[in-house]
Design a protein around this motif. Structure first.
Motif, PDB file in Angstrom:
ATOM      1  N   UNK B 119       0.832  -1.205   0.000  1.00 21.74           N
ATOM      2  CA  UNK B 119       0.000   0.000   0.000  1.00 21.74           C
ATOM      3  C   UNK B 119       0.862   1.249   0.000  1.00 21.74           C
ATOM      4  N   UNK B 120       2.154   1.023  -0.292  1.00 22.74           N
ATOM      5  CA  UNK B 120       3.102   2.106  -0.583  1.00 22.74           C
ATOM      6  C   UNK B 120       3.404   3.017   0.605  1.00 22.74           C
ATOM      7  N   UNK B 121       3.080   2.532   1.788  1.00 22.81           N
ATOM      8  CA  UNK B 121       3.475   3.250   3.005  1.00 22.81           C
ATOM      9  C   UNK B 121       3.355   2.308   4.211  1.00 22.81           C
ATOM     10  N   UNK B 122       3.888   2.795   5.340  1.00 26.70           N
ATOM     11  CA  UNK B 122       3.776   2.025   6.574  1.00 26.70           C
ATOM     12  C   UNK B 122       2.454   2.380   7.234  1.00 26.70           C
ATOM     13  N   UNK B 123       1.495   1.455   7.226  1.00 28.80           N
ATOM     14  CA  UNK B 123       0.187   1.752   7.810  1.00 28.80           C
ATOM     15  C   UNK B 123       0.208   1.699   9.321  1.00 28.80           C
ATOM     16  N   UNK B 124       0.771   0.631   9.860  1.00 27.71           N
ATOM     17  CA  UNK B 124       0.684   0.407  11.302  1.00 27.71           C
ATOM     18  C   UNK B 124       1.338   1.509  12.134  1.00 27.71           C
ATOM     19  N   UNK B 125       2.442   2.050  11.623  1.00 30.73           N
ATOM     20  CA  UNK B 125       3.208   3.007  12.431  1.00 30.73           C
ATOM     21  C   UNK B 125       2.855   4.460  12.127  1.00 30.73           C
ATOM     22  N   UNK B 126       1.888   4.688  11.227  1.00 33.32           N
ATOM     23  CA  UNK B 126       1.439   6.067  11.047  1.00 33.32           C
ATOM     24  C   UNK B 126       1.606   6.653   9.656  1.00 33.32           C
ATOM     25  N   UNK B 127       1.708   5.820   8.639  1.00 32.26           N
ATOM     26  CA  UNK B 127       1.669   6.321   7.266  1.00 32.26           C
ATOM     27  C   UNK B 127       2.979   6.896   6.734  1.00 32.26           C
ATOM     28  N   UNK B 128       4.133   6.373   7.198  1.00 32.29           N
ATOM     29  CA  UNK B 128       5.419   6.869   6.720  1.00 32.29           C
ATOM     30  C   UNK B 128       5.773   6.269   5.344  1.00 32.29           C
ATOM     31  N   UNK B 129       6.730   6.920   4.665  1.00 32.21           N
ATOM     32  CA  UNK B 129       7.144   6.440   3.334  1.00 32.21           C
ATOM     33  C   UNK B 129       8.043   5.216   3.462  1.00 32.21           C
ATOM     34  N   UNK B 130       7.891   4.260   2.522  1.00 31.36           N
ATOM     35  CA  UNK B 130       8.757   3.068   2.501  1.00 31.36           C
ATOM     36  C   UNK B 130       9.573   3.081   1.206  1.00 31.36           C
ATOM     37  N   UNK B 131      10.356   2.049   1.009  1.00 35.93           N
ATOM     38  CA  UNK B 131      11.145   1.934  -0.222  1.00 35.93           C
ATOM     39  C   UNK B 131      10.269   1.663  -1.438  1.00 35.93           C
ATOM     40  N   UNK B 132       9.006   1.338  -1.207  1.00 42.12           N
ATOM     41  CA  UNK B 132       8.099   1.077  -2.329  1.00 42.12           C
ATOM     42  C   UNK B 132       7.129   2.240  -2.553  1.00 42.12           C
ATOM     43  N   UNK B 133       7.370   3.336  -1.841  1.00 51.53           N
ATOM     44  CA  UNK B 133       6.555   4.539  -2.050  1.00 51.53           C
ATOM     45  C   UNK B 133       6.983   5.212  -3.364  1.00 51.53           C
ATOM     46  N   UNK B 134       6.039   5.424  -4.290  1.00 44.98           N
ATOM     47  CA  UNK B 134       6.446   6.010  -5.569  1.00 44.98           C
ATOM     48  C   UNK B 134       6.623   7.536  -5.487  1.00 44.98           C
ATOM     49  N   UNK B 135       7.331   8.053  -6.449  1.00 42.95           N
ATOM     50  CA  UNK B 135       7.546   9.497  -6.539  1.00 42.95           C
ATOM     51  C   UNK B 135       6.187  10.195  -6.682  1.00 42.95           C
ATOM     52  N   UNK B 136       6.025  11.284  -5.970  1.00 43.59           N
ATOM     53  CA  UNK B 136       4.779  12.039  -6.094  1.00 43.59           C
ATOM     54  C   UNK B 136       3.700  11.620  -5.107  1.00 43.59           C
ATOM     55  N   UNK B 137       3.957  10.568  -4.313  1.00 45.66           N
ATOM     56  CA  UNK B 137       2.980  10.038  -3.372  1.00 45.66           C
ATOM     57  C   UNK B 137       3.086  10.816  -2.060  1.00 45.66           C
ATOM     58  N   UNK B 138       1.952  11.155  -1.498  1.00 43.65           N
ATOM     59  CA  UNK B 138       1.986  11.867  -0.215  1.00 43.65           C
ATOM     60  C   UNK B 138       1.876  10.859   0.921  1.00 43.65           C
ATOM     61  N   UNK B 139       2.792  10.950   1.847  1.00 46.89           N
ATOM     62  CA  UNK B 139       2.727  10.126   3.065  1.00 46.89           C
ATOM     63  C   UNK B 139       2.916  11.077   4.242  1.00 46.89           C
ATOM     64  N   UNK B 140       2.825  10.576   5.466  1.00 37.85           N
ATOM     65  CA  UNK B 140       2.991  11.495   6.604  1.00 37.85           C
ATOM     66  C   UNK B 140       4.419  12.011   6.703  1.00 37.85           C
ATOM     67  N   UNK B 141       5.370  11.291   6.153  1.00 42.83           N
ATOM     68  CA  UNK B 141       6.755  11.780   6.207  1.00 42.83           C
ATOM     69  C   UNK B 141       7.184  12.441   4.900  1.00 42.83           C
ATOM     70  N   UNK B 142       6.292  12.417   3.899  1.00 46.39           N
ATOM     71  CA  UNK B 142       6.561  13.168   2.663  1.00 46.39           C
ATOM     72  C   UNK B 142       5.320  14.005   2.357  1.00 46.39           C
TER      73      UNK B 142
END
Ligand code: SF4
Lengths: 371, 420
Positions: B119-142
């Motif tokens: 799902x392109x982010x870390x759900x359990x820990x609060x929506x942070x970006x992972x190595x599979x987060x694509x460019x342009x995707x908004x996460x809590x750390x991006x």
């Protein structure tokens, strides 16, 4: 005996042959000095060898192999062991039998790979989050290379736990002449798996607080294995009473069964001076003790072979003596800290060295000066 | 036991989370293949996907974040019953931290199936970006959109030789793909792409997975490669004692008390093997022996020291305060001993080429290198044995044979030079 048949081998050779006879059936390895001979001999001797790409994988593969009913071992040194620590926590929580041989070398960090040391005791003592003890043995001489692996394997199986064997470069890479007939018989560990028709509860404490074991290949019972806080069924729980009791049982399981795996050597002469040591410094203590006794000094020796948890009997022995000398090849006395804390009593003297084995003379001097 | 893989219709995920569909499609796939839940070992780890355990009727193993693939690999390698199916549930965070394990399982084509809940982010820990987060995707750390590109985990697995790889956008029924993955007799990876309603959907309003895939140049696909068969590495020996030399006393020695020789030279000049030959000779003469080597980490460069302790007692000491003699055959050997020699009070045997160091020792010089560097260490031990007469020279010649050195040294020249 003098004219008997001898072999000329290193400590690694004896450890591997013994542990194979005791029932270890799989070696998972990643090379690191000074444990390489253990890897080398294991790949010739154990039924299966797997070559892991790193030490995290090593411990994970071992855990999977153990859950599937095998009896895996590995050998490493501090840098590799450090990578294993999280996974050892996992195996401890999952209650998976295995043996990890930690061949110590000079630290900190990568330190000096080809230089011996006894510097990883406090790390091993403190590695489980929550302060739980993982049964830990130390090899002090070649006789131990042969006899401790069998006890380690039995402890791992009987208590369903990872077990650590501490050794060092001075044992794994040193060659000695050895009388074959002096080796005692090693028995293969008996493994009993859950065999009842009743529902299997993977973490239900049975005899000695140890749950019965069933490999993941069962067609009859559902098996749940869990590294997180869990109840007796192996189901993840936040902090229910049953789950917390299960975690506390892991501590009690090790501590309450310590009599089954307490190993030490005690050579008693008077109640004045006691040398305490572990690992290869013990053999130096023996030499020093011989000389001191020739000088009519009263000197006794306690070689600690079970190090974690500390057996009560060590304190019973210690309490008889006026002066205690703790001899260990590290900077500041790790066994001493384990036995006496940070505020050591006035009658305790630390004898330490790094970068080389402690000399016989140094021990003699300290005993003459303080004893 | 319930024959269904899942024991409940109410799974523990947020409403609309794609994890529901992955679990349900896994159940459908197992039903299609008619696989009993107790023939399945479900390995999960940390992340929202990992709380599925409780709802599975299979065996369940709940491990460490990102390590589930390695743990499952161990299980797969250890199983004696090859009918068991090992299935791993892992997230994109787990796939990032545990990528090495995916590569290794791919390379070895270990028989297991992994379902990456991407799902392109870390759900359990609060929506942070992972190595599979694509460019342009908004996460809590991006919060201003991710500036970095994502790993293409499927191509990575294919490059590592995985035998079955599929990328699928999570939809009501993709059970055929999971069934094919489970059927594959080797390593299968299914990357199931979904959006986390609790974080991603809120932060990336109106964004569609199809648009993301288009943007990053990825698409759904299924690829099957040939399976890779390899044999487990099994032992060749029943008993290590069968492989070592059994040594019986053949010569008499004249040693009265423990004696320690330290020989220091250069790596590559046969110092350790010379020491070994001397040890064999000593054992053949009825002595007990302790042999320790010391050298830098790099084999073949710098100094090499061998310390031989021999004793008429049955059990040789492991350590002495100081060697009785030190032999130095090269500059590397001298340099490493400079400090030690200052207080050394025994006898120092020094090669003629070397400068006299500061020492309290008695010095005896000889041309140990006269028959070349490779002969220097062995030759020095012949010299010592001739002088000290600890036991017959023939014992050392036997020792050379046992250490596989006999044909490699100029034995005749030694004998001539030393009048043997
Ligand atoms: S937080 Fe996101 S990933 Fe986790 S269960 Fe909820 S929707 Fe699914």
């Amino acid at each position: 005996m003098e004219n008997g048949k001898k072999i000329f081998v290193n400590g690694s050779f004896l450890i591997v042959e013994s542990i194979a006879r005791a029932g270890a059936d799989t070696f998972v390895g990643y090379p690191i000095t000074p444990s390489n001979y253990l890897y080398l001999y294991s790949s010739k001797r154990l039924p299966l060898t797997f070559h892991a790409p790193d030490e995290i994988t090593t411990l994970q593969w071992m855990s999977g192999l153990s859950a599937a009913g095998r009896l895996p071992i590995t050998a490493t040194s501090f840098p590799g062991f450090a990578l294993m620590v999280e996974s050892i926590n996992m195996a401890f929580m999952m209650e998976l039998p295995m043996v990890i041989i930690l061949a110590q070398r000079l630290g900190p960090s990568t330190g000096t790979a080809t230089c011996g040391a006894s510097g990883d005791l406090l790390l091993v003592r403190g590695m489980i989050s929550g302060g739980y003890p993982v049964p830990t043995f130390a090899i002090s001489d070649f006789k131990d290379c042969w006899e401790i692996p069998e006890i380690a394997i039995n402890t791992a199986v009987n208590l369903r736990t990872p077990v650590i064997i501490l050794t060092s470069k001075e044992i794994t890479m040193t060659n000695r002449s050895f009388e074959i007939s002096s080796l005692k018989e090693i028995k293969k560990v008996e493994r009993k798996f859950y065999s009842s028709d009743e529902t299997y509860i993977p973490y239900k404490p049975e005899k000695n607080l140890v749950p019965e074991f069933l490999p993941l290949s069962s067609n009859k019972h559902q098996i749940r294995i869990n590294a997180s806080t869990h109840d007796q069924k192996g189901i993840l729980q936040h902090s229910t009473k049953e789950a917390l009791e299960n975690s506390a049982r892991l501590y009690k399981k090790i501590v309450s069964n310590i009599k089954d795996f307490t190993l030490y050597e005690y050579d008693e002469d008077g109640n004045e001076n006691l040398l305490i040591s572990f690992d290869v410094s013990s053999v130096v203590c023996k030499e020093a003790m011989k000389d001191l006794r020739n000088e009519k000094k009263k000197v006794s020796l306690l070689v600690a072979k079970t190090l974690v948890p500390v057996p009560d009997v060590y304190y019973e022995i210690i309490s008889k003596y006026k002066k205690i000398f703790v001899v260990e090849e590290n900077l500041n006395g790790q066994l001493c800290e384990m036995l006496f804390g940070n505020n050591i009593p006035d009658n305790v003297i630390k004898i330490n060295s790094i970068g080389k084995m402690i000399s016989i003379d140094k021990i003699k001097e300290e005993v003459r000066k303080n004893g | 036991m319930d024959k269904k893989f899942l024991n409940s219709n109410k799974l523990p995920f947020c409403a609309g989370c794609g994890h529901h569909l992955i679990a349900q499609n896994t159940e459908k796939a197992l039903e299609k293949l008619n696989i009993d839940p107790l023939d399945v070992i479900l390995v999960s780890d940390i992340g929202c996907h990992g709380i599925i355990d409780k709802f599975a009727n299979s065996h369940t193993v709940h491990g460490l974040h990102g390590r589930s693939v390695a743990l499952a690999a161990g299980i797969s390698l250890g199983l004696k019953n090859k009918n068991k199916k090992v299935i791993v549930f892992i997230g994109d965070g787990g796939a990032t931290i545990g990528m090495q394990h995916i590569l290794e399982a791919s390379r070895l084509d270990i028989d297991l199936t992994i379902l990456i809940h991407n799902n392109m982010l870390y759900g359990m820990t609060g929506g942070q970006a992972s190595g599979l987060t694509p460019k342009g995707f908004v996460t809590t750390t991006t919060p201003d959109k991710s500036k970095t590109r994502n790993y293409d985990i499927c191509q990575i697995a294919l490059a590592a030789k995985a035998s079955f790889v599929a990328r699928v956008v999570v939809k009501p029924d993709f059970s055929n793909i999971i069934a094919d993955a489970i059927k594959n007799d080797g390593f299968s990876l299914v990357e199931a792409i979904e959006l986390c309603p609790s974080y991603a959907v809120k932060m990336n309003k109106g964004m569609k997975i199809s648009e993301i895939l288009k943007e990053i140049g990825e698409e759904e696909f299924v690829k099957k490669n040939e399976n890779y068969r390899w044999e487990f590495y099994t032992n060749s020996t029943e008993n290590l004692f069968d492989k070592v030399k059994i040594l019986e006393k053949k010569y008499e020695h004249k040693l009265e008390k423990t004696f320690c020789i330290q020989l220091s030279g250069s790596a590559g000049e046969g110092v350790q093997t010379a020491g070994e030959a001397f040890c064999y000779a000593s054992i053949l003469s009825g002595l007990s022996v302790n042999h320790r080597g010391s050298y830098p980490v790099t084999v073949g460069v710098g100094f090499s020291t061998t310390e031989i302790i021999i004793s008429p007692e049955q059990d040789c000491t492991y350590n002495v305060n100081s060697p009785d003699i030190i032999i130095i055959t090269s500059l590397d050997g001298l340099n490493v001993n400079i400090e030690k020699l200052k207080s050394f009070k025994g006898i120092l045997y020094l090669d003629n080429s070397l400068e006299t160091p500061q020492t309290e020792a008695k010095i005896i010089r000889y041309d140990f290198r006269k028959f070349g560097a490779k002969n220097s260490a062995v030759f020095s031990l012949f010299y010592i044995l001739k002088e000290k007469e600890i036991y017959p020279i023939d014992a050392l010649i036997d020792g050379l044979e046992l250490a596989n050195l006999k044909d490699k040294v100029d034995l005749e020249k030694f004998k001539q030079d030393l009048n043997i």
